[in-house]
Design a protein around this motif. Structure first.
Motif, PDB file in Angstrom:
ATOM      1  N   VAL A  99       0.842  -1.205   0.000  1.00  0.00           N
ATOM      2  CA  VAL A  99       0.000   0.000   0.000  1.00  0.00           C
ATOM      3  C   VAL A  99       0.877   1.255   0.000  1.00  0.00           C
ATOM      4  O   VAL A  99       0.584   2.240  -0.676  1.00  0.00           O
ATOM      5  N   ARG A 100       1.962   1.211   0.718  1.00  0.00           N
ATOM      6  CA  ARG A 100       2.856   2.377   0.766  1.00  0.00           C
ATOM      7  C   ARG A 100       3.439   2.637  -0.633  1.00  0.00           C
ATOM      8  O   ARG A 100       3.491   3.776  -1.083  1.00  0.00           O
ATOM      9  N   LYS A 101       3.844   1.544  -1.296  1.00  0.00           N
ATOM     10  CA  LYS A 101       4.405   1.696  -2.649  1.00  0.00           C
ATOM     11  C   LYS A 101       3.354   2.347  -3.564  1.00  0.00           C
ATOM     12  O   LYS A 101       3.667   3.254  -4.338  1.00  0.00           O
ATOM     13  N   PRO A 347       2.896   7.112  16.541  1.00  0.00           N
ATOM     14  CA  PRO A 347       3.711   6.184  17.335  1.00  0.00           C
ATOM     15  C   PRO A 347       4.266   5.016  16.507  1.00  0.00           C
ATOM     16  O   PRO A 347       3.617   4.524  15.600  1.00  0.00           O
ATOM     17  N   ARG A 348       5.470   4.630  16.853  1.00  0.00           N
ATOM     18  CA  ARG A 348       6.082   3.433  16.264  1.00  0.00           C
ATOM     19  C   ARG A 348       6.237   2.407  17.373  1.00  0.00           C
ATOM     20  O   ARG A 348       6.036   2.700  18.543  1.00  0.00           O
ATOM     21  N   GLU A 349       6.634   1.192  16.985  1.00  0.00           N
ATOM     22  CA  GLU A 349       6.851   0.150  18.010  1.00  0.00           C
ATOM     23  C   GLU A 349       8.162  -0.563  17.719  1.00  0.00           C
ATOM     24  O   GLU A 349       8.502  -0.788  16.555  1.00  0.00           O
ATOM     25  N   MET A 418       8.049   7.667   6.961  1.00  0.00           N
ATOM     26  CA  MET A 418       7.879   9.112   6.765  1.00  0.00           C
ATOM     27  C   MET A 418       6.608   9.421   5.977  1.00  0.00           C
ATOM     28  O   MET A 418       6.160   8.616   5.160  1.00  0.00           O
ATOM     29  N   CYS A 419       6.054  10.599   6.211  1.00  0.00           N
ATOM     30  CA  CYS A 419       4.814  11.003   5.542  1.00  0.00           C
ATOM     31  C   CYS A 419       4.973  10.966   4.020  1.00  0.00           C
ATOM     32  O   CYS A 419       5.831  11.649   3.471  1.00  0.00           O
ATOM     33  N   PRO A 420       4.126  10.207   3.324  1.00  0.00           N
ATOM     34  CA  PRO A 420       4.192  10.224   1.857  1.00  0.00           C
ATOM     35  C   PRO A 420       3.350  11.348   1.249  1.00  0.00           C
ATOM     36  O   PRO A 420       3.331  11.510   0.036  1.00  0.00           O
TER      37      PRO A 420
HETATM   38  C1  HEM Z   1       1.295  19.592   6.827  1.00  0.00           C
HETATM   39  C2  HEM Z   1       0.842  18.432   6.463  1.00  0.00           C
HETATM   40  C3  HEM Z   1       1.267  17.094   7.017  1.00  0.00           C
HETATM   41  C4  HEM Z   1       2.060  16.770   8.090  1.00  0.00           C
HETATM   42  C5  HEM Z   1       2.779  17.714   9.034  1.00  0.00           C
HETATM   43  C6  HEM Z   1       2.124  15.324   8.165  1.00  0.00           C
HETATM   44  C7  HEM Z   1       2.826  14.605   9.120  1.00  0.00           C
HETATM   45  C8  HEM Z   1       2.922  13.226   9.158  1.00  0.00           C
HETATM   46  C9  HEM Z   1       3.675  12.484  10.138  1.00  0.00           C
HETATM   47  C10 HEM Z   1       4.466  13.103  11.277  1.00  0.00           C
HETATM   48  C11 HEM Z   1       3.567  11.166   9.856  1.00  0.00           C
HETATM   49  C12 HEM Z   1       4.234   9.999  10.612  1.00  0.00           C
HETATM   50  C13 HEM Z   1       5.649   9.870  10.132  1.00  0.00           C
HETATM   51  C14 HEM Z   1       6.496   8.857  10.856  1.00  0.00           C
HETATM   52  O1  HEM Z   1       6.003   7.940  11.519  1.00  0.00           O
HETATM   53  O2  HEM Z   1       7.747   9.012  10.752  1.00  0.00           O
HETATM   54  C15 HEM Z   1       2.721  11.060   8.692  1.00  0.00           C
HETATM   55  C16 HEM Z   1       2.360   9.873   8.114  1.00  0.00           C
HETATM   56  C17 HEM Z   1       1.509   9.796   7.046  1.00  0.00           C
HETATM   57  N1  HEM Z   1       0.969  10.855   6.336  1.00  0.00           N
HETATM   58 FE1  HEM Z   1       1.242  12.809   6.653  1.00  0.00          FE
HETATM   59  N2  HEM Z   1       1.378  14.798   7.151  1.00  0.00           N
HETATM   60  C18 HEM Z   1       0.843  15.836   6.430  1.00  0.00           C
HETATM   61  C19 HEM Z   1       0.039  15.750   5.317  1.00  0.00           C
HETATM   62  C20 HEM Z   1      -0.347  14.570   4.740  1.00  0.00           C
HETATM   63  C21 HEM Z   1      -1.191  14.477   3.578  1.00  0.00           C
HETATM   64  C22 HEM Z   1      -1.746  15.675   2.805  1.00  0.00           C
HETATM   65  C23 HEM Z   1      -1.380  13.150   3.333  1.00  0.00           C
HETATM   66  C24 HEM Z   1      -2.173  12.484   2.258  1.00  0.00           C
HETATM   67  C25 HEM Z   1      -3.172  12.993   1.606  1.00  0.00           C
HETATM   68  C26 HEM Z   1      -0.631  12.408   4.344  1.00  0.00           C
HETATM   69  C27 HEM Z   1      -0.571  11.043   4.422  1.00  0.00           C
HETATM   70  C28 HEM Z   1       0.169  10.341   5.360  1.00  0.00           C
HETATM   71  C29 HEM Z   1       0.207   8.886   5.413  1.00  0.00           C
HETATM   72  C30 HEM Z   1      -0.529   7.936   4.494  1.00  0.00           C
HETATM   73  C31 HEM Z   1       1.068   8.539   6.483  1.00  0.00           C
HETATM   74  C32 HEM Z   1       1.434   7.149   6.987  1.00  0.00           C
HETATM   75  C33 HEM Z   1       2.728   6.632   6.380  1.00  0.00           C
HETATM   76  C34 HEM Z   1       3.106   5.252   6.896  1.00  0.00           C
HETATM   77  O3  HEM Z   1       2.749   4.890   8.018  1.00  0.00           O
HETATM   78  O4  HEM Z   1       3.810   4.547   6.148  1.00  0.00           O
HETATM   79  N3  HEM Z   1      -0.030  13.302   5.176  1.00  0.00           N
HETATM   80  N4  HEM Z   1       2.346  12.337   8.285  1.00  0.00           N
END
Ligand code: HEM
Length: 480
Positions: A99-101, A347-349, A418-420
């Motif tokens: 899903v991440r890919k 959170p991570r584990e 990291m946030c995609p």
């Molecule tokens: C200012 C805007 C945003 C901030 C500050 C932000 C911040 C974050 C952070 C801190 C994480 C966790 C990262 C980690 O565990 O290292 C994350 C994960 C994620 N973010 Fe964002 N995010 C933003 C916008 C978005 C947007 C616009 C989307 C999609 C439409 C999005 C989708 C995701 C997804 C899918 C994950 C999970 C990734 C994973 O677990 O593999 N984020 N985000």
């Protein structure tokens, strides 16, 4: 065993009493100043390791990234995801990898995010029109009109995200957004059963599980309606991908997403995750950016002059003009440094016993990175770390960025999890901020500069506790 240091603990509640009365990221920073950049807490029964410096964040998200690449499956998350995992809370493994890919290469890549530009510009136009309309609505002509900036930018960010995900129309979009909002709220924070996973009493006392189930049942029903509507509109093989749902349905038809079968549960969950992760984070950033600019008139004037200079003679903001607004980008960067919307990241584990900074992190520990404390750490940012000064990215820290290579600035996390959505989040934020600054002049109600309330709300995202109300006057009228 050499566990990380931490504050003294009580038998049942662990370290929770050290957190009473303060927001978790603030309480944890104060504890870290006494116990060190890697510390061990116990929240009820759950061991929690907290990284609070750039060096500790680098260890967690780079050196040992693989060991910390999964998410804890708390009882709240288990209930919220019983229909299927999307990406945000998916445990490390083949499902998450696939899903991440899909997210990185198909749904949220730079080209796809650019392709949503038209709908974002429409939504920014609606935001400007709603600010103008609320000025007209203000009946008392003797007083300058005030606008609820928080409410309007929250609606903008939700609609911009909905349109990227599901296209132009969603049948009952207000009900959909309300249900999503509720979903994000119930998943946020540490709920009682999460802290005491083995206590049946805690489960019995807490209505959280029932509430989560009800919210997610309703959301699934609404989501199914949106998917069916979309399916009915798609005619077949040659259909163009106009939005994220189009891509998901096409991928489902092709029967493979990097090895992950895209059943309906996964599609619903991915969409829910993208809404949940995308809209509140962007809206929070916008609200803090406007709040900080109101407290720093020189920065407001500079940003406004830049935007108005770049758009001289034009009647609205188009995204292709944004590259001519480098200072606006620094304003957003500085906002994310001081107000990371997800202050403790997601959170991570710890998947396997791991040695970090000379300490043993136990397998199964929850791992938090205090991005909020790291962004304000004087060791990285100097004595003015608590001051909003976008210019620091021109003089003191020109090379520091938030794209996962610089661990003193990690609002989007780093490494495998990291946030995609970074490109999408930045695009939504920049366009709206430029539009607000281009079309309107802003003042604090009553002109009380020093006194703007900056309290944060409790939750997985740290938004403003109270709505931001500002005085506005039209500078460039919105398009008719
Ligand atoms: C200012 C805007 C945003 C901030 C500050 C932000 C911040 C974050 C952070 C801190 C994480 C966790 C990262 C980690 O565990 O290292 C994350 C994960 C994620 N973010 Fe964002 N995010 C933003 C916008 C978005 C947007 C616009 C989307 C999609 C439409 C999005 C989708 C995701 C997804 C899918 C994950 C999970 C990734 C994973 O677990 O593999 N984020 N985000």
């Amino acid at each position: 065993m050499n566990p990380p240091p931490g504050p003294w603990q009580l038998p049942v509640i662990g370290s929770l009493h050290h957190m009473v009365g303060a927001l978790p990221h603030r309480a944890m920073r104060d504890l870290a100043s006494r116990h060190g950049p890697l510390m061990l807490l116990r929240m009820g029964e759950v061991p929690v390791v907290v990284a609070s410096s750039a060096a500790a964040a680098r260890e967690v998200m780079k050196t040992h990234d693989a060991a910390f690449a999964t998410r804890p499956l708390t009882s709240t998350i288990r209930t919220a995801t019983h229909d299927g995992f999307g990406i945000v809370f998916a445990p490390h493994g083949d499902h998450w990898r696939g899903v991440r890919k899909l997210c990185v290469t198909e749904l949220l890549n730079a080209r796809r995010v650019r392709s949503f530009r038209g709908s974002r510009e429409d939504e920014a136009g609606s935001l400007v029109a709603s600010v103008a309309a609320s000025l007209l609505d203000d009946e008392d002509e003797r007083k300058p009109a005030v606008v609820n900036v928080s409410a309007l930018v929250a609606a903008y960010a939700s609609h911009a995200t909905v349109r990227a995900v599901a296209g132009d129309r969603i049948g009952d979009s207000e009900a959909f957004l309300a249900s999503l909002d509720e979903g994000v709220r119930v998943v946020a924070g540490f709920s009682l059963p999460d802290l005491f996973p083995s206590s049946r009493l805690a489960h019995a006392l807490s209505g959280t599980a029932r509430r989560i189930e009800a919210v997610f049942r309703e959301f699934s029903m609404l989501m199914d309606g949106v998917i069916e509507e979309k399916r009915a509109r798609r005619s077949g093989a040659g259909d163009e991908d106009k939005d994220i749902l189009d891509v998901l349905l096409r991928t489902q038809d092709q029967e493979a997403a990097g090895g992950v079968p895209l059943d309906m549960g996964t599609i619903r969950a991915v969409i829910r995750d993208l809404f949940g992760a995308g809209s509140e984070t962007s809206s929070t950033t916008l609200q803090w950016a406007m709040s900080e600019l109101m407290r720093k008139p020189a920065a407001l004037r500079r940003a406004q002059a830049e935007v108005r200079g770049a758009l001289a003679g034009q009647s609205r903001v188009r995204e292709d003009a944004l590259p001519q607004m480098p200072y606006l980008r620094l304003v957003i960067k500085e906002t994310l440094r001081m107000h990371p919307p997800v202050p403790l990241l997601v959170p991570r584990e710890c998947r396997e016993p791991c040695r970090v900074m000379g300490y043993d992190v136990p397998q199964g520990a929850m791992v938090l990175v205090n991005a909020w404390a790291i962004g304000r750490d004087a060791a990285s940012w100097g004595p003015d770390a608590e001051e909003f000064r976008p210019e620091r990215f021109e003089d003191a820290a020109p090379a520091v960025d938030f794209r996962g290579a610089d661990f003193e600035l990690v609002p989007f996390g780093a490494g495998r999890r990291m946030c995609p959505g970074i490109n999408f989040g930045v695009a939504v934020t920049e366009l709206a901020l430029a539009s607000l600054l281009f079309h309107f002049d802003w003042e604090l109600p009553g002109g009380a500069r020093g006194g703007l309330d900056m309290q944060e709300a409790f939750g997985i995202t740290a938004g403003r506790k109270n709505d931001l109300w500002l005085q506005a006057a039209v500078h460039v009228p919105a398009n008719p």
